[in-house]
Design a protein around this motif. Structure first.
Motif, PDB file in Angstrom:
ATOM      1  N   ALA A 146       3.464   4.074   1.491  1.00  0.00           N
ATOM      2  CA  ALA A 146       3.631   2.610   1.461  1.00  0.00           C
ATOM      3  C   ALA A 146       4.012   2.024   0.289  1.00  0.00           C
ATOM      4  CB  ALA A 146       2.253   2.284   2.002  1.00  0.00           C
ATOM      5  N   SER A 147       3.992   2.571  -0.810  1.00  0.00           N
ATOM      6  CA  SER A 147       4.354   1.983  -2.061  1.00  0.00           C
ATOM      7  C   SER A 147       5.765   2.080  -2.163  1.00  0.00           C
ATOM      8  CB  SER A 147       3.711   2.605  -3.333  1.00  0.00           C
ATOM      9  OG  SER A 147       2.177   2.560  -3.415  1.00  0.00           O
ATOM     10  N   THR A 148       6.349   3.300  -1.695  1.00  0.00           N
ATOM     11  CA  THR A 148       7.843   3.484  -1.751  1.00  0.00           C
ATOM     12  C   THR A 148       8.486   2.435  -0.742  1.00  0.00           C
ATOM     13  OG1 THR A 148       7.559   5.731  -2.416  1.00  0.00           O
ATOM     14  CG2 THR A 148       9.592   4.945  -1.610  1.00  0.00           C
ATOM     15  N   LYS A 149       8.147   2.292   0.263  1.00  0.00           N
ATOM     16  CA  LYS A 149       8.565   1.366   1.343  1.00  0.00           C
ATOM     17  C   LYS A 149       8.560  -0.021   1.082  1.00  0.00           C
ATOM     18  CE  LYS A 149       7.986   4.338   5.394  1.00  0.00           C
ATOM     19  NZ  LYS A 149       7.482   4.392   6.890  1.00  0.00           N
ATOM     20  N   LEU A 150       7.427  -0.462   0.152  1.00  0.00           N
ATOM     21  CA  LEU A 150       7.149  -1.908  -0.117  1.00  0.00           C
ATOM     22  C   LEU A 150       8.336  -2.284  -1.054  1.00  0.00           C
ATOM     23  CD1 LEU A 150       5.523  -4.302  -0.192  1.00  0.00           C
ATOM     24  CD2 LEU A 150       4.158  -3.319  -1.960  1.00  0.00           C
ATOM     25  N   GLY A 203      11.421  -3.017  13.638  1.00  0.00           N
ATOM     26  CA  GLY A 203      10.663  -3.024  12.394  1.00  0.00           C
ATOM     27  C   GLY A 203       9.965  -1.546  12.076  1.00  0.00           C
ATOM     28  N   ARG A 204      10.246  -0.565  12.772  1.00  0.00           N
ATOM     29  CA  ARG A 204       9.913   0.834  12.434  1.00  0.00           C
ATOM     30  C   ARG A 204      10.306   1.078  10.908  1.00  0.00           C
ATOM     31  NH1 ARG A 204       7.595   3.915  16.393  1.00  0.00           N
ATOM     32  NH2 ARG A 204       8.268   5.862  15.265  1.00  0.00           N
ATOM     33  N   ASP A 205      11.448   0.590  10.753  1.00  0.00           N
ATOM     34  CA  ASP A 205      12.181   0.815   9.443  1.00  0.00           C
ATOM     35  C   ASP A 205      12.386  -0.757   9.091  1.00  0.00           C
ATOM     36  OD1 ASP A 205      13.042   1.823   7.154  1.00  0.00           O
ATOM     37  OD2 ASP A 205      14.914   2.743   8.041  1.00  0.00           O
ATOM     38  N   ARG A 250      -0.887  -2.122   4.227  1.00  0.00           N
ATOM     39  CA  ARG A 250      -1.013  -0.820   4.290  1.00  0.00           C
ATOM     40  C   ARG A 250      -1.349  -0.260   3.093  1.00  0.00           C
ATOM     41  NH1 ARG A 250       2.835   0.200   7.527  1.00  0.00           N
ATOM     42  NH2 ARG A 250       1.468   0.255   9.279  1.00  0.00           N
ATOM     43  N   ARG A 251      -0.311  -0.455   2.040  1.00  0.00           N
ATOM     44  CA  ARG A 251      -0.759   0.189   0.724  1.00  0.00           C
ATOM     45  C   ARG A 251      -2.151  -0.228   0.067  1.00  0.00           C
ATOM     46  NH1 ARG A 251       2.164  -1.784  -4.758  1.00  0.00           N
ATOM     47  NH2 ARG A 251       0.633  -3.540  -4.393  1.00  0.00           N
ATOM     48  N   ASN A 252      -2.595  -1.562   0.283  1.00  0.00           N
ATOM     49  CA  ASN A 252      -3.763  -1.922  -0.032  1.00  0.00           C
ATOM     50  C   ASN A 252      -4.959  -1.418   0.563  1.00  0.00           C
ATOM     51  OD1 ASN A 252      -2.546  -3.529  -2.024  1.00  0.00           O
ATOM     52  ND2 ASN A 252      -2.685  -5.337  -0.650  1.00  0.00           N
TER      53      ASN A 252
END
Length: 306
Positions: free
Chosen positions: A55-59, A167-169, A262-264
């Motif tokens: 999630a951090s990478t996607k953020l 929004g899957r990607d 999601r990351r949090n």
């Protein structure tokens, strides 16, 4: 080693019919349960930590896409700022933007609650500043299965269209244009479209927001458009293009909020797993020490009796 072998023999021997199980056997069963639970929590902690890294990478990618999407939203706002109209827009179409995935905190319930407040004409609703009353039976379209399931409980009769796999990607303008095209072709009559989405505040916070987009009739009746002679096709195309712009800006911002949440959520889950592992490890160590102590007492008592 002697204590463990003695304990193993004691557990392996069957107890007589009707006799109570030995205390050591109960302790061993409890230790086994704690050990299995500790292993399960450890595996969960590995999964949540991996999901947090993903999630951090996607953020980071989502934030870059959000900045590009905001440019579309600012252009839209500039157009509507120069096309004011005194004509009320009682027929509103609500578009709720969420996603198909879970494990991301209150992202979905946030927009669902905001939509319910708007339909109930609550003072704290995201469209209260518009100063117009909303029909509680206004049509609703939902992007994302999560909010769809939540709104189906109370507004099943108002749902007109639902979209998934968007929004899957990172959302693209083609996705937004496809949604806008289906909305226009759906046959639902509306004067304006209210898009309810999650507004990105920071990497750790978000809030529900709403933006209103005028329909074809609203643009045609605005004072700025009345000044010039425009063809009907031009107004129609501009209304659809403006709707696609607004949906794209909301999709990118909602996607960034989803990845941030999601990351949090995975970070909090990893911390909770670590705390639970520490507690279970302490319980396991105490139970194991108690079992070994009881075995040593039994051995010493038996040797003294001999």
């Amino acid at each position: 080693m002697l204590a463990r072998r003695t304990l193993a023999r004691a557990v392996a021997q069957p107890s007589p019919l009707g006799a109570a199980a030995p205390t050591n056997a109960r302790n061993m069963a409890t230790l086994r349960e704690i050990e299995l639970r500790l292993k399960s929590v450890r595996n969960i902690e590995k999964i949540t930590k991996s999901m947090k890294m993903i999630a951090s990478t996607k953020l980071a990618k989502a934030q870059r896409a959000m900045q590009a999407g905001k440019d579309y939203g600012l252009a839209n706002a500039e157009v509507f700022a120069h096309t004011p109209s005194d004509k009320p827009t009682p027929n509103k179409l609500f578009i709720v933007i969420s996603s198909d995935k879970g494990l991301c905190g209150g992202i979905h319930s946030s927009v669902t609650k905001a939509t319910r407040r708007a339909l109930n004409n609550a003072v704290d609703s995201p469209i209260a500043a518009l100063g117009e009353q909303v029909d509680p039976e206004s049509p609703i379209m939902v992007i994302g299965d999560k909010s769809k399931a939540q709104l189906m409980r109370t507004y099943a009769d108002s749902l007109r269209l639902t979209f998934n796999q968007i929004g899957r990607d990172i959302p693209t303008f083609a996705d937004a244009a496809g949604v806008a095209d289906l909305i226009v072709k759906s046959g639902v009559k509306y004067d304006s479209v209210v898009i309810v989405y999650n507004k990105f505040v920071s990497a750790i916070s978000y809030e529900s927001a709403a933006v209103e987009v005028k329909g074809e009739e609203g643009l045609r009746e605005s004072n700025g458009f009345k000044t010039y002679e425009n063809e009907d096709d031009l107004t129609k195309d501009l209304a659809e293009f403006s709707l696609a712009n607004a949906i794209f800006a909301a999709l990118t911002e909602s996607h960034a909020c989803e990845q941030s949440s999601r990351r949090n959520a995975m970070d909090n889950a990893s911390k909770n797993a670590n705390e639970m592992m520490a507690t279970l490890q302490m319980q396991y160590n105490r139970g194991r020490q108690a079992a070994i102590t009881n075995e040593l007492v039994d051995i010493i008592t038996g040797a003294s009796a001999l």
